[in-house]
Write an enzyme that holds these catalytic residues in place. Structure first.
Site, short mmCIF file in Angstrom:
data_model
loop_
_atom_site.label_atom_id
_atom_site.label_comp_id
_atom_site.label_asym_id
_atom_site.label_seq_id
_atom_site.Cartn_x
_atom_site.Cartn_y
_atom_site.Cartn_z
N CYS A 280 0.96 -1.02 -0.07
CA CYS A 280 -0.04 0.07 -0.44
C CYS A 280 0.82 1.04 0.10
CB CYS A 280 -1.30 0.16 1.59
SG CYS A 280 -2.14 -1.14 1.35
N ILE A 281 1.65 1.56 1.13
CA ILE A 281 2.05 2.66 1.33
C ILE A 281 3.65 3.43 0.12
CG2 ILE A 281 3.85 4.37 2.68
CD1 ILE A 281 1.49 2.68 4.92
#
Length: 441
Positions: A280-281
């Protein structure tokens, strides 16, 4: 909404609410498999689809490859004939609701790779029956549902909002989080039409035990997910940059964070580390960068945050080298024990883990490495596979330094504290180290 559309959506709603609908989940990874299990536990029959035949074989044999899902749970679902794992996509013809949970990586230059979404949409279009619901959950750039998925389904003869319903609802899975799971994390959903929104909202209200927030379009829901993870990326970058400043000023960044956290409003604590990891990040903000570029906007703050987080593995290695020099040991001649490969504690996922970049730099420096991670047996570095080893007293005693990159709870930190010559802890591990050569990031 026409009378025919209302009749079709009402029929599908009834199948969902009476739990007579068969649910399909495409993509049985860290998002899809936990969601499939959750849906089964709500009383539905679920077909899980994946093109990775090794994953399908493991599931069919009652095995699990995800730490949050035990093999006992898979075996229980199979025994009750509630769940079937398959790579035969023609079985989509039996499905009333299908959830797309496929990977959405980026290319080397940061361009979104949505080929997995396109493949899933084509499979659905080829095999799905009329009067079904399709929901995309994969994180992607705003516009994907309506500009990519919808035309593919329409190409197969469906009219969205009439004989096939389409929506977007971003996944919010947090591996290893014991407080929030699929069942109690609020959902956001945006439908292509009002009928699509009504049916998809009813579906989520039936399978989860928390709020379902509706938004006016799939684009809003797609952008919302990017905001969530870009918010985290930027705040992590801020505290990572502060950690570098505090180091130069001989200030304990962790004490600073604790002090700031006493303010009951206007502050949310984030912690520094060796970088950012997971799917994700490190990845999602690149979708936002790309989307901005398509509209002539340069997201300079996001770019700066990305550079700061990318600089942390090098910062960690430089700090380790400095601490070794205080012991008159060159990094190239040092014996280093690394604790943790995964990107966060107590999971078996090393995707985009900053630990991999730190380990690569240490290998490039020619130091001797031993890697300890109770959740990973082997892991890739570039084109090679490396093995982890068990934590033993002898390994720690023989090391010149122990570098903690992931703060797994299954590590005997008291042994490390007592036996290590030097400890560099990048995660402020929750253990009262007394070692005289203990250093925090």
């Amino acid at each position: 909404m026409t009378i025919k559309t209302k009749s079709l959506s009402s029929a599908l709603l009834n199948k969902i609410q009476t739990k007579k609908a068969t649910i399909g989940v495409i993509g049985l990874g860290y998002v899809g498999l936990p969601f499939a299990v959750e849906i089964v536990q709500r009383g539905f029959h679920v077909l899980g689809f994946d093109k990775n035949q090794e994953k399908i074989a493991l599931l069919q044999n009652g095995e699990s490859y995800i730490a949050d899902i035990s093999k006992e749970k898979i075996q229980q679902l199979l025994a009750h004939h509630q769940f079937e794992a398959t790579y035969d996509f023609s079985k989509l013809s039996f499905v009333d609701v299908v959830i797309i949970c496929v990977p959405t990586p980026t290319t080397v230059d940061g361009t979104p790779n949505i080929s997995y979404i396109e493949d899933a949409a084509n499979d659905i279009g080829q095999y799905i029956k009329a009067n079904a619901l399709v929901i995309l959950e994969s994180t992607t750039y705003p516009g994907t549902t309506e500009e990519i998925v919808q035309p593919i389904l329409q190409k197969h003869g469906f009219v969205i909002g009439q004989d096939l319903f389409l929506a977007y609802s971003p996944e919010r899975v947090d591996p290893g989080n014991s407080n929030f799971s699929v069942s109690n994390t609020p959902k956001v959903v945006g439908g292509v039409t009002s009928a699509c929104l009504e049916v998809s909202k009813a579906f989520y209200e039936t399978v989860i035990h928390t709020n379902v927030c509706t938004v006016t379009s799939p684009k809003v829901a797609e952008m919302e997910k990017l905001l969530e993870n870009t918010f985290r990326q930027i705040n992590i970058a801020l505290v990572n940059e502060l950690s570098q400043i505090c180091y130069k000023m001989n200030i304990d960044i962790w004490e600073v964070i604790d002090a700031a956290s006493t303010k009951p409003y206007g502050f949310m604590p984030f912690t520094p580390g060796p970088g950012v990891g997971g799917h994700c990040i490190p990845v999602d903000p690149k979708y936002l960068l790309w989307a901005g570029q398509q509209h002539g906007i340069s997201a300079s703050l996001i770019e700066a945050a990305d550079k700061i987080n990318d600089s942390m593995p090098n910062f960690v290695v430089e700090r380790l080298e400095h601490y070794l020099r205080t012991q008159n040991i060159k990094l190239s001649q040092a014996k280093i024990v690394v604790i943790g490969v995964t990107y966060k504690p107590d999971i078996n996922d090393s995707r985009e883990s900053p630990a991999l970049r730190v380990i690569q730099q240490l290998l490039d420096s020619q130091c001797a490495l031993q890697i300890i991670d109770p959740f990973i047996q082997t892991f890739p570095i570039e084109q090679s596979l490396f093995n982890t080893v068990p934590l033993t007293e002898e390994i720690i005693q023989n090391a010149d330094a122990v570098l903690i990159l992931t703060n797994h709870s299954k590590i005997d930190y008291s042994l490390i504290d007592q036996q290590a010559s030097l400890i560099f802890d990048t995660r402020n591990t929750h253990f009262l180290f007394k070692n005289k050569n203990y250093y925090k990031l």
